[in-house]
Design an enzyme around this catalytic site. Sequence first.
Site, short mmCIF file in Angstrom:
data_model
loop_
_atom_site.label_atom_id
_atom_site.label_comp_id
_atom_site.label_asym_id
_atom_site.label_seq_id
_atom_site.Cartn_x
_atom_site.Cartn_y
_atom_site.Cartn_z
N CYS A 72 -10.72 -2.87 -4.56
CA CYS A 72 -9.81 -3.95 -4.96
C CYS A 72 -10.60 -5.17 -5.44
CB CYS A 72 -8.90 -4.34 -3.80
SG CYS A 72 -7.61 -3.11 -3.49
N ASN A 121 0.84 -1.20 0.00
CA ASN A 121 0.00 0.00 0.00
C ASN A 121 0.87 1.25 0.00
OD1 ASN A 121 0.67 -0.66 2.72
ND2 ASN A 121 -0.98 0.61 3.50
N CYS A 143 -10.62 -4.42 -0.01
CA CYS A 143 -11.71 -3.44 0.02
C CYS A 143 -12.56 -3.58 -1.25
CB CYS A 143 -11.13 -2.03 0.13
SG CYS A 143 -10.33 -1.43 -1.38
N GLU A 169 -3.11 -4.58 -3.07
CA GLU A 169 -3.65 -5.52 -4.06
C GLU A 169 -3.64 -4.90 -5.46
OE1 GLU A 169 -4.97 -4.55 -1.17
OE2 GLU A 169 -6.32 -6.05 -0.34
N CYS A 196 -4.09 0.74 -2.65
CA CYS A 196 -4.00 -0.50 -1.90
C CYS A 196 -2.93 -1.43 -2.49
CB CYS A 196 -5.33 -1.23 -1.92
SG CYS A 196 -6.70 -0.33 -1.17
N GLU A 254 0.49 5.36 0.56
CA GLU A 254 -0.38 6.43 1.03
C GLU A 254 0.11 7.79 0.55
OE1 GLU A 254 -1.94 4.26 5.12
OE2 GLU A 254 -0.59 5.98 5.29
ZN LIG Z 1 -8.18 -2.07 -1.57
#
Ligand SMILES: [Zn+2]
Length: 143
Positions: free
Chosen positions: A114, A61, A111, A74, A72, A63
């Site tokens: 994703c 990830n 999430c 993924e 993310c 940020e």
């Molecule tokens: Zn995600």
Amino acid sequence: MGNTEQEIRLKEVQADLLSEGDQNAIQEAIRQLDLSYSPYSGFSVGAGIELEDGSIIGGSNQENASYPLCMCAERVALYHLSASRPGTKVLTMAITARNQNGIIERAVFPCGACRQVILEYERIQNSPIRLLIYTRSDQSAYR
Ligand SMILES: [Zn+2]
């Protein structure tokens, strides 16, 4: 638009009983935790994907102070694959996460964004992508 049906099956397994490819994907996900840029949340996520030829690609990830710009692990892994090796099938994606207490104890799942991206990659490659969620309770195999 027709109806679609999705089936999700969850199975808890001991990590050291998984195949070599699965374990390689998990080890990449763990390695990616150190590559996470997560100064705002303190929550590092790593993903390792096993490709049809047995090779592994990772993502972590990333940020940003502007929250919507965060990405993310993924999706970083899948977009990395698409940008570098388009057309290569994904067999499995291993995911793990770490907070200030170490690798998480309970499973975290991708999430919604994703899941949407994973679903589209599954449709493109016309085969499912297995998800492995690695938690601390399985960590003994990697000490
Ligand atoms: Zn995600």
